[in-house]
Scaffold this motif. Sequence first.
Motif, mmCIF file in Angstrom:
data_model
loop_
_atom_site.group_PDB
_atom_site.id
_atom_site.type_symbol
_atom_site.label_atom_id
_atom_site.label_comp_id
_atom_site.label_asym_id
_atom_site.label_seq_id
_atom_site.Cartn_x
_atom_site.Cartn_y
_atom_site.Cartn_z
ATOM 1 N N ARG A 1 0.722 -1.222 0.008
ATOM 2 C CA ARG A 1 0.261 -0.002 0.119
ATOM 3 C C ARG A 1 1.346 1.015 0.191
ATOM 4 N NH1 ARG A 1 -3.882 0.959 -1.987
ATOM 5 N NH2 ARG A 1 -4.534 -1.327 -1.967
ATOM 6 N N LYS A 2 1.592 1.061 0.653
ATOM 7 C CA LYS A 2 2.733 2.601 0.663
ATOM 8 C C LYS A 2 3.279 2.981 -0.752
ATOM 9 C CE LYS A 2 7.443 3.370 2.460
ATOM 10 N NZ LYS A 2 8.970 3.292 2.911
ATOM 11 N N PHE A 3 3.494 1.487 -1.658
ATOM 12 C CA PHE A 3 4.063 2.673 -2.896
ATOM 13 C C PHE A 3 2.907 2.629 -3.877
ATOM 14 C CE2 PHE A 3 7.813 0.877 -1.651
ATOM 15 C CZ PHE A 3 9.241 1.764 -1.676
ATOM 16 N N PHE A 4 1.701 2.138 -3.648
ATOM 17 C CA PHE A 4 0.502 2.749 -4.436
ATOM 18 C C PHE A 4 0.597 3.916 -3.816
ATOM 19 C CE2 PHE A 4 -1.889 -1.942 -4.419
ATOM 20 C CZ PHE A 4 -0.748 -2.173 -5.455
ATOM 21 N N ASP A 5 0.488 4.510 -2.878
ATOM 22 C CA ASP A 5 0.471 5.880 -2.282
ATOM 23 C C ASP A 5 0.881 6.764 -2.783
ATOM 24 O OD1 ASP A 5 -1.876 4.913 -0.581
ATOM 25 O OD2 ASP A 5 -0.974 4.811 0.944
ATOM 26 N N LEU A 6 2.375 6.457 -3.001
ATOM 27 C CA LEU A 6 3.627 7.628 -3.731
ATOM 28 C C LEU A 6 3.036 7.226 -5.109
ATOM 29 C CD1 LEU A 6 7.004 6.149 -2.146
ATOM 30 C CD2 LEU A 6 5.874 8.076 -1.546
ATOM 31 N N ALA A 7 2.462 6.227 -5.701
ATOM 32 C CA ALA A 7 2.153 7.005 -6.894
ATOM 33 C C ALA A 7 1.774 7.331 -7.842
ATOM 34 C CB ALA A 7 2.561 4.889 -7.977
ATOM 35 N N ALA A 8 0.538 7.218 -6.489
ATOM 36 C CA ALA A 8 -0.835 7.276 -6.811
ATOM 37 C C ALA A 8 -0.398 9.333 -7.117
ATOM 38 C CB ALA A 8 -1.605 7.654 -5.595
ATOM 39 N N GLY A 9 0.407 9.845 -6.352
ATOM 40 C CA GLY A 9 0.363 11.266 -5.825
ATOM 41 C C GLY A 9 1.450 12.009 -7.481
ATOM 42 N N MET A 10 1.995 10.741 -8.070
ATOM 43 C CA MET A 10 2.543 11.387 -9.188
ATOM 44 C C MET A 10 2.055 11.524 -10.832
ATOM 45 S SD MET A 10 6.062 9.200 -7.893
ATOM 46 C CE MET A 10 7.220 10.137 -9.606
ATOM 47 N N GLU A 11 2.388 12.001 -11.289
ATOM 48 C CA GLU A 11 1.676 11.960 -13.070
ATOM 49 C C GLU A 11 2.914 11.552 -14.014
ATOM 50 O OE1 GLU A 11 0.871 15.597 -14.431
ATOM 51 O OE2 GLU A 11 -0.420 16.544 -13.215
ATOM 52 N N GLY A 12 2.191 10.763 -14.670
ATOM 53 C CA GLY A 12 3.113 9.739 -16.090
ATOM 54 C C GLY A 12 3.888 8.502 -15.515
ATOM 55 N N VAL A 13 3.293 7.857 -13.846
ATOM 56 C CA VAL A 13 3.825 6.265 -13.181
ATOM 57 C C VAL A 13 3.277 5.389 -13.552
ATOM 58 C CG1 VAL A 13 3.128 4.370 -11.776
ATOM 59 C CG2 VAL A 13 4.302 7.850 -11.148
ATOM 60 N N GLU B 1 12.042 3.217 -4.644
ATOM 61 C CA GLU B 1 11.896 4.100 -4.857
ATOM 62 C C GLU B 1 12.775 4.501 -5.447
ATOM 63 O OE1 GLU B 1 13.297 5.454 0.177
ATOM 64 O OE2 GLU B 1 11.608 4.193 0.232
ATOM 65 N N GLN B 2 13.629 4.577 -5.926
ATOM 66 C CA GLN B 2 14.887 5.802 -6.508
ATOM 67 C C GLN B 2 14.384 5.522 -7.627
ATOM 68 O OE1 GLN B 2 18.518 5.507 -6.117
ATOM 69 N NE2 GLN B 2 18.726 4.717 -4.084
ATOM 70 N N VAL C 1 8.479 4.306 -12.548
ATOM 71 C CA VAL C 1 8.170 2.766 -12.699
ATOM 72 C C VAL C 1 7.532 2.373 -11.182
ATOM 73 C CG1 VAL C 1 8.593 0.819 -13.794
ATOM 74 C CG2 VAL C 1 9.001 2.594 -14.696
ATOM 75 N N ALA C 2 6.704 2.587 -10.928
ATOM 76 C CA ALA C 2 6.320 1.765 -9.215
ATOM 77 C C ALA C 2 6.403 0.512 -9.738
ATOM 78 C CB ALA C 2 4.885 2.193 -9.074
ATOM 79 N N VAL C 3 7.216 -0.470 -8.612
ATOM 80 C CA VAL C 3 7.025 -1.615 -8.317
ATOM 81 C C VAL C 3 7.123 -1.977 -6.554
ATOM 82 C CG1 VAL C 3 8.635 -1.745 -10.553
ATOM 83 C CG2 VAL C 3 9.686 -1.730 -8.163
ATOM 84 N N VAL C 4 6.889 -3.189 -6.113
ATOM 85 C CA VAL C 4 7.242 -2.955 -4.798
ATOM 86 C C VAL C 4 8.115 -3.964 -4.511
ATOM 87 C CG1 VAL C 4 5.509 -4.469 -3.148
ATOM 88 C CG2 VAL C 4 4.543 -3.860 -5.145
ATOM 89 N N ILE D 1 13.413 1.583 -16.729
ATOM 90 C CA ILE D 1 14.051 0.420 -15.730
ATOM 91 C C ILE D 1 15.586 0.167 -16.187
ATOM 92 C CG2 ILE D 1 14.498 -1.902 -14.365
ATOM 93 C CD1 ILE D 1 10.645 -1.935 -14.330
ATOM 94 N N LYS D 2 15.750 -0.160 -17.436
ATOM 95 C CA LYS D 2 17.087 -0.519 -18.203
ATOM 96 C C LYS D 2 17.659 0.756 -18.070
ATOM 97 C CE LYS D 2 19.187 -1.867 -22.044
ATOM 98 N NZ LYS D 2 18.843 -2.255 -23.691
ATOM 99 N N ARG D 3 17.001 2.216 -18.409
ATOM 100 C CA ARG D 3 17.805 2.937 -18.437
ATOM 101 C C ARG D 3 18.276 3.607 -16.708
ATOM 102 N NH1 ARG D 3 13.920 7.051 -21.347
ATOM 103 N NH2 ARG D 3 13.087 7.703 -18.736
ATOM 104 N N PHE D 4 17.373 3.141 -15.992
ATOM 105 C CA PHE D 4 17.468 3.522 -14.217
ATOM 106 C C PHE D 4 19.112 2.755 -13.933
ATOM 107 C CE2 PHE D 4 17.234 2.048 -9.891
ATOM 108 C CZ PHE D 4 17.610 3.337 -9.450
ATOM 109 N N VAL D 5 18.775 1.380 -14.332
ATOM 110 C CA VAL D 5 20.148 0.781 -14.174
ATOM 111 C C VAL D 5 21.466 1.292 -14.889
ATOM 112 C CG1 VAL D 5 20.526 -1.635 -14.012
ATOM 113 C CG2 VAL D 5 18.389 -1.177 -13.951
#
Length: 391
Positions: free
Chosen positions: A22-34, A340-341, A348-351, A382-386
């Motif tokens: 739920r923590k990450f759902f809530d974080l993602a919900a407040g961001m555009e383009g996720v 988080e990063q 991109v939201a993952v758990v 994700i590849k760009r982030f890695v």
Amino acid sequence: MITSRKSYVSKMVSELKPSGIRKFFDLAAGMEGVISLGVGEPDFVTPWHVREEAIRSLEQGFTAYTPNAGLLELRQEIAQYMYNEFDVTYDPEHEVIVTVGASSAIDIAMRTILDPGDEVIVVEPCFVSYVPTVELAGGTAVTVQALQENDFKILPEQLEAVTTERTKAIMICSPNNPTGTMLSKADLEGIATYAIKHDLLVISDEIYAELAYDENYTSFAAINDMRERTILINGFSKGFAMTGWRLGFVCAPQEISEAMLKVFQYQLMCASTMAQYAAIEALRNGRPEVDMMVKSYRRRRNFIVESFNEMGLSCHNPGGAFYAFPSIKSTGLSSQEFAEQLLQQEKVAVVPGDVFGESGEGHIRCSYASSLENLQEAVTRIKRFVESLEK
């Protein structure tokens, strides 16, 4: 103002950790383009003919309570379905209960079988509710870690190592959430031998049974001598794309089933009437849509697993469900840090894997119950982030 007590909330509930999902759902919900790969539900809409049956039930005025165990017509369809699909026989009048989602079924099962101090072995990584549900029922959860090097399958010797005189049951899930691992018949037989040796019950969460990809699915209750030791949990949320309908079911030997029904009578009375009529239609005529969804999930699974491995995030091939569980250990980040990063930098939201238990650390859960286009864009991010972490 009340000042006589420090808190009216029980100690157990006060110490209960909130869901890490739920923590990450809530974080993602407040961001555009996720792009969210965190949601554990199908991206398909419940088929129209199933929805239409619910509408028809309302039009006909079927809005009263059903029997506590559910409509007998639905229980008969469930029993027939279990026989046709999994070769397990249940008496629909005495051994099947329709519940408010599979979560409700797990809850009444724990509250029915556990006395204070009884131990339940919980195989991790696992769905976040298992351990709290045991504890809220007064039991003690004893976790055992299924490891990546064993394809996230538990070994009987690991179970032996934690078994005590207080052990009453073992909780398993196949196909698994979050790893997607599906236990073979041989794997289940090893657990069965252990359960018989120690006279244990097995609570088998089979909510993803319809979403098996590469081999025939084996229900734990179909293993020799296991039907009388198994509390089988299933439902309509995942395989039939009916998450919001909140409809599950539990099958168990008559003595246990009738005891669970007593708990359910006081817990929730009965499941939604219109949802039950919809479920009858799903069982009778919904197989083509299930097959279509499985075909689509298999294609997406193949894409995302291959993509993770190509970018250096080792990922085993899940046999079912709709989750990939890649290792992110090579990045040097913890599961929480990675999730988080990734969310902040690439949206991109993952758990994070650690919310599913200690052996989930070093992994992330990615749901591929999303369009292929979304998955392709998510993989690119994700590849760009890695790659940014390697600079």
